[in-house]
Design a protein around this motif. Sequence first.
Motif, mmCIF file in Angstrom:
data_model
loop_
_atom_site.group_PDB
_atom_site.id
_atom_site.type_symbol
_atom_site.label_atom_id
_atom_site.label_comp_id
_atom_site.label_asym_id
_atom_site.label_seq_id
_atom_site.Cartn_x
_atom_site.Cartn_y
_atom_site.Cartn_z
ATOM 1 N N GLU A 21 0.828 -1.213 0.000
ATOM 2 C CA GLU A 21 0.000 0.000 0.000
ATOM 3 C C GLU A 21 0.861 1.261 0.000
ATOM 4 N N ARG A 22 1.910 1.232 0.820
ATOM 5 C CA ARG A 22 2.777 2.413 0.929
ATOM 6 C C ARG A 22 3.554 2.632 -0.373
ATOM 7 N N LEU A 23 4.029 1.539 -0.978
ATOM 8 C CA LEU A 23 4.742 1.660 -2.251
ATOM 9 C C LEU A 23 3.796 2.183 -3.328
ATOM 10 N N ALA A 24 2.561 1.672 -3.331
ATOM 11 C CA ALA A 24 1.583 2.131 -4.317
ATOM 12 C C ALA A 24 1.344 3.630 -4.186
ATOM 13 N N GLU A 25 1.226 4.091 -2.947
ATOM 14 C CA GLU A 25 0.991 5.516 -2.705
ATOM 15 C C GLU A 25 2.191 6.343 -3.153
ATOM 16 N N ARG A 26 3.382 5.872 -2.807
ATOM 17 C CA ARG A 26 4.594 6.633 -3.143
ATOM 18 C C ARG A 26 4.844 6.656 -4.656
ATOM 19 N N ALA A 27 4.537 5.542 -5.334
ATOM 20 C CA ALA A 27 4.810 5.443 -6.775
ATOM 21 C C ALA A 27 3.672 5.979 -7.628
ATOM 22 N N VAL A 29 0.872 4.206 -8.320
ATOM 23 C CA VAL A 29 0.297 3.108 -9.088
ATOM 24 C C VAL A 29 -0.683 2.362 -8.187
ATOM 25 N N SER A 30 -1.463 1.485 -8.767
ATOM 26 C CA SER A 30 -2.467 0.785 -7.962
ATOM 27 C C SER A 30 -1.849 -0.352 -7.155
ATOM 28 N N VAL A 31 -2.431 -0.614 -5.998
ATOM 29 C CA VAL A 31 -2.001 -1.753 -5.176
ATOM 30 C C VAL A 31 -2.216 -3.048 -5.949
ATOM 31 N N GLU A 32 -3.292 -3.097 -6.725
ATOM 32 C CA GLU A 32 -3.596 -4.298 -7.507
ATOM 33 C C GLU A 32 -2.479 -4.612 -8.488
ATOM 34 N N THR A 33 -1.891 -3.589 -9.110
ATOM 35 C CA THR A 33 -0.773 -3.805 -10.033
ATOM 36 C C THR A 33 0.407 -4.424 -9.297
ATOM 37 N N ILE A 34 0.744 -3.881 -8.143
ATOM 38 C CA ILE A 34 1.865 -4.401 -7.364
ATOM 39 C C ILE A 34 1.583 -5.837 -6.927
ATOM 40 N N SER A 44 4.795 -8.691 -16.732
ATOM 41 C CA SER A 44 5.323 -7.449 -17.292
ATOM 42 C C SER A 44 4.413 -6.308 -16.880
ATOM 43 N N ALA A 45 4.876 -5.100 -17.091
ATOM 44 C CA ALA A 45 4.089 -3.917 -16.740
ATOM 45 C C ALA A 45 4.457 -2.799 -17.694
ATOM 46 N N ARG A 46 3.606 -1.794 -17.731
ATOM 47 C CA ARG A 46 3.931 -0.636 -18.556
ATOM 48 C C ARG A 46 5.270 -0.057 -18.117
ATOM 49 N N MET A 47 5.961 0.461 -19.108
ATOM 50 C CA MET A 47 7.273 1.041 -18.849
ATOM 51 C C MET A 47 7.169 2.184 -17.834
ATOM 52 N N SER A 48 6.168 3.019 -17.979
ATOM 53 C CA SER A 48 6.024 4.146 -17.051
ATOM 54 C C SER A 48 5.759 3.645 -15.633
ATOM 55 N N THR A 49 5.051 2.519 -15.511
ATOM 56 C CA THR A 49 4.812 1.936 -14.187
ATOM 57 C C THR A 49 6.113 1.468 -13.564
ATOM 58 N N GLU A 107 -3.546 -2.922 -15.009
ATOM 59 C CA GLU A 107 -3.436 -1.473 -14.932
ATOM 60 C C GLU A 107 -4.639 -0.827 -15.604
ATOM 61 N N THR A 108 -5.159 0.165 -14.998
ATOM 62 C CA THR A 108 -6.325 0.856 -15.533
ATOM 63 C C THR A 108 -5.970 2.311 -15.831
ATOM 64 N N GLY A 109 -6.776 2.933 -16.672
ATOM 65 C CA GLY A 109 -6.537 4.329 -17.006
ATOM 66 C C GLY A 109 -5.557 4.457 -18.149
ATOM 67 N N PRO A 110 -5.708 5.519 -18.933
ATOM 68 C CA PRO A 110 -4.849 5.700 -20.103
ATOM 69 C C PRO A 110 -3.475 6.237 -19.718
ATOM 70 N N PRO A 111 -2.414 5.785 -20.398
ATOM 71 C CA PRO A 111 -1.118 6.434 -20.243
ATOM 72 C C PRO A 111 -1.155 7.766 -20.986
ATOM 73 N N SER A 112 -0.242 8.628 -20.704
ATOM 74 C CA SER A 112 -0.183 9.909 -21.411
ATOM 75 C C SER A 112 0.808 9.829 -22.565
ATOM 76 N N VAL A 113 0.672 10.763 -23.497
ATOM 77 C CA VAL A 113 1.634 10.851 -24.593
ATOM 78 C C VAL A 113 3.038 11.040 -24.039
#
Length: 409
Positions: A21-27, A29-34, A44-49, A107-113
């Motif tokens: 939870e703390r890592l998700a908050e600091r980064a 990103v969602s706890v579910e992703t972690i 694998s995960a998005r590069m930005s993640t 991961e949910t939500g769109p990445p940005s350009v």
Amino acid sequence: MRTTIGDHLRKLRTGSTLTQERLAERAGVSVETIRKLEQNERTSARMSTLNRLATALGVPTTALMGSAAQAQAMREPDAEPLGLVDVRRALTPVSGLDGRSAVGDPETGPPSVADVRRSILTANTIYHANDYAAALGLIPGLLDEARALVGFSDGDERLTAHALASRAHQLAGRLLIQLRRLDLAHVALASALDHARHSGDQMVGAAAVAPMCWLLLRQARFAEAEALAVRTADQVEPRLSTASPAELAAWGFLLMKGASAAVRDARHADARDMLDLAAAGAHRLGDRPSPDADITGNDYSAEGVHLMRVEAAVIADRPDEALALAQQVPQSPQVTPSSRQRHRLDVAHSHVQTGAYADATGVLMDLRERAPAWLRQQRYARDIVQSISEKRRRAMTTELAELTSLVGA
């Protein structure tokens, strides 16, 4: 059992005493992703993640990469099914009857350009540093991220998203060519061309054609490579007096690919004519860099054209001419490390042809020191080492034995 991104993430997180939870908050990103990464429900995960997780943990992004990619980059015998599984998934996603992906994206939500552009730059920097293991680990997330951006975008932003997706697939294709996974590289580059067409950007399209020509050369499809390069160069040919750096670079790089194909097809005069034309464009370009050179691998410049002249002399079996030309190479900031490394193999080959085996070994040992992962993937290097071993009459030196072990000669 090889470690995954999730294994590394879990080890680094627990070592930092952070909860999920703390890592998700600091980064951010969602706890579910972690959770899914750490439980290897997702490999694998998005590069930005990955960038955000690494920043939150205070480590480089490459610290999260799994060792299967390392095995693939070093050509370990059992690396194929492990090192490329996520790349295959990203390049050839499977959908069911309802059109939904067979593997859900946590991961949910769109990445940005900006996210996707930054991810491409990061992965490209790692690629040009010859860290193929890290690049291979990052590519699946990059492709997923680029695909997501296309899916979430509309209007003019969708055109930009397609252009970035093309760049991402071009990088994947170039990496897979280096790793000699040519059929998979074809999938990546065909997708790059498709995204380029949807982007409506002619320069993006020209950039996608260049690595496809390289792939065709690797497959000995010389006539197709030349035809594709020349036809595309004609389509994008600029007026030299008013051309932008991007236009000059796209056109000139294609001429170099065409020349490379022509000389391999024993049509040396045609290759020379194309290189002369490319040299005129490079003179006009001067030291002005192409704005997208760092994400396309396009190192068109006076130096790049000269290196191609050396290569042409080697292919024409004129080693003395090749070595003489190699003494006159102009320096340019645009030339990529892999192009200079490939040139050094031409120099080593020419030394072997002239009987200078010690000089050839010295060139190869320098490459072994500077770019071992790159050198290990080069069949050309293996052929050179075999030639040295067969032609020299003395016992094998320690250096030659080390080179033989590295390249598998």
